[in-house]
Design a protein around this motif. Structure first.
Motif, PDB file in Angstrom:
ATOM      1  N   LEU A  43      10.899  -9.815  11.984  1.00 15.91           N
ATOM      2  CA  LEU A  43      12.006 -10.721  11.718  1.00 15.91           C
ATOM      3  C   LEU A  43      11.652 -12.163  12.055  1.00 15.91           C
ATOM      4  N   ALA A  44      10.853 -12.372  13.105  1.00 16.52           N
ATOM      5  CA  ALA A  44      10.457 -13.721  13.498  1.00 16.52           C
ATOM      6  C   ALA A  44       9.554 -14.355  12.438  1.00 16.52           C
ATOM      7  N   VAL A  45       8.591 -13.581  11.942  1.00 11.17           N
ATOM      8  CA  VAL A  45       7.698 -14.085  10.905  1.00 11.17           C
ATOM      9  C   VAL A  45       8.477 -14.351   9.620  1.00 11.17           C
ATOM     10  N   MET A  46       9.396 -13.436   9.273  1.00  7.70           N
ATOM     11  CA  MET A  46      10.212 -13.619   8.069  1.00  7.70           C
ATOM     12  C   MET A  46      11.049 -14.890   8.164  1.00  7.70           C
ATOM     13  N   LYS A  47      11.619 -15.137   9.332  1.00  5.75           N
ATOM     14  CA  LYS A  47      12.438 -16.339   9.512  1.00  5.75           C
ATOM     15  C   LYS A  47      11.618 -17.596   9.252  1.00  5.75           C
ATOM     16  N   ALA A  48      10.378 -17.600   9.723  1.00  9.17           N
ATOM     17  CA  ALA A  48       9.504 -18.759   9.507  1.00  9.17           C
ATOM     18  C   ALA A  48       9.139 -18.901   8.029  1.00  9.17           C
ATOM     19  N   PHE A  49       8.792 -17.799   7.391  1.00 15.05           N
ATOM     20  CA  PHE A  49       8.400 -17.831   5.979  1.00 15.05           C
ATOM     21  C   PHE A  49       9.571 -18.211   5.071  1.00 15.05           C
ATOM     22  N   ARG A  50      10.773 -17.802   5.456  1.00 18.37           N
ATOM     23  CA  ARG A  50      11.940 -18.080   4.614  1.00 18.37           C
ATOM     24  C   ARG A  50      12.224 -19.575   4.491  1.00 18.37           C
ATOM     25  N   THR A  51      11.811 -20.349   5.476  1.00 21.50           N
ATOM     26  CA  THR A  51      12.028 -21.792   5.375  1.00 21.50           C
ATOM     27  C   THR A  51      11.264 -22.370   4.194  1.00 21.50           C
TER      28      THR A  51
END
Length: 206
Positions: A43-51
């Motif tokens: 979820l942390a990596v996804m949050k960064a990539f979603r930006t």
């Protein structure tokens, strides 16, 4: 426009839309592999990539690339004959990828339309819940394997390197198994949030 020019144009669109998607897919698969560590890491990596990939401009480009891959892939399927094994693998893997892209992107857009966060649990719910797991495990297994086979076939057609092409296919299959292992908590099955369980039950039953 002549037939050869039309085929060239289709191949050009297919090539560049494929390159665009390949960049996104590489980051996406890296994100999925984080499930081997933990849900939190994923979820942390996804949050960064979603930006990046949820920026309206980037997301529009990606959606256009998906549509271009499907449309040009289907058109190319009927525009020329495939004779070699590598060409046939390219075609058959591409056919499944067209199905997968339409189904997967459609499901994500529908999930977002209903207000459901299409994060780790959106994908994991289908893999961890009976009876949908019998659909989603082969679904993802074939999808990621098809990606690696498609890339491997193209690499072989362009370079003639059998060893590298086999390596790409094998690595893709291993990545597939690792992702499924991570998403299912090493087949111990993860507990899903109530909203995701309800979405799967309403869609697939169970």
């Amino acid at each position: 426009m002549t037939k050869s020019t039309k085929v060239f144009t289709l191949k050009t669109w297919h090539y560049y839309s494929g390159i665009t998607l390949s960049v996104f897919i590489a980051f996406h698969l890296f994100n999925q592999l984080m499930s081997l560590h933990s849900e939190t890491a994923h979820l942390a990596v996804m949050k960064a990539f979603r930006t990046v990939y949820r920026h309206p401009v980037v997301e529009t480009i990606l959606l256009i690339a998906v549509a271009s891959q499907v449309v040009t892939g289907i058109r190319l399927l009927f525009s020329s004959k495939r004779k070699s094994t590598a060409e046939k693998i390219q075609v058959y893997s591409g056919m499944y990828l067209s199905f997968f892209l339409l189904f997967h992107v459609g499901a994500v857009l529908y999930g977002r339309f209903t207000g459901l966060d299409t994060n780790f649990y959106f994908a994991a719910a289908g893999l961890n819940m009976y009876p949908s797991t019998f659909f989603f495990i082969p679904y993802y297994l074939l999808a990621i394997t098809a990606i690696s086979l498609h890339v491997a076939a193209i690499h072989y057609i362009k370079t003639g390197s059998g060893s590298w092409s086999r390596g790409i296919a094998i690595i893709g299959f291993i990545v597939t198994l690792l992702i499924i292992t991570g998403f299912t908590d090493r087949f111990q099955w993860r507990k899903m949030p109530a909203a995701n369980e309800l979405f799967i039950r309403q869609t697939f039953g169970g």
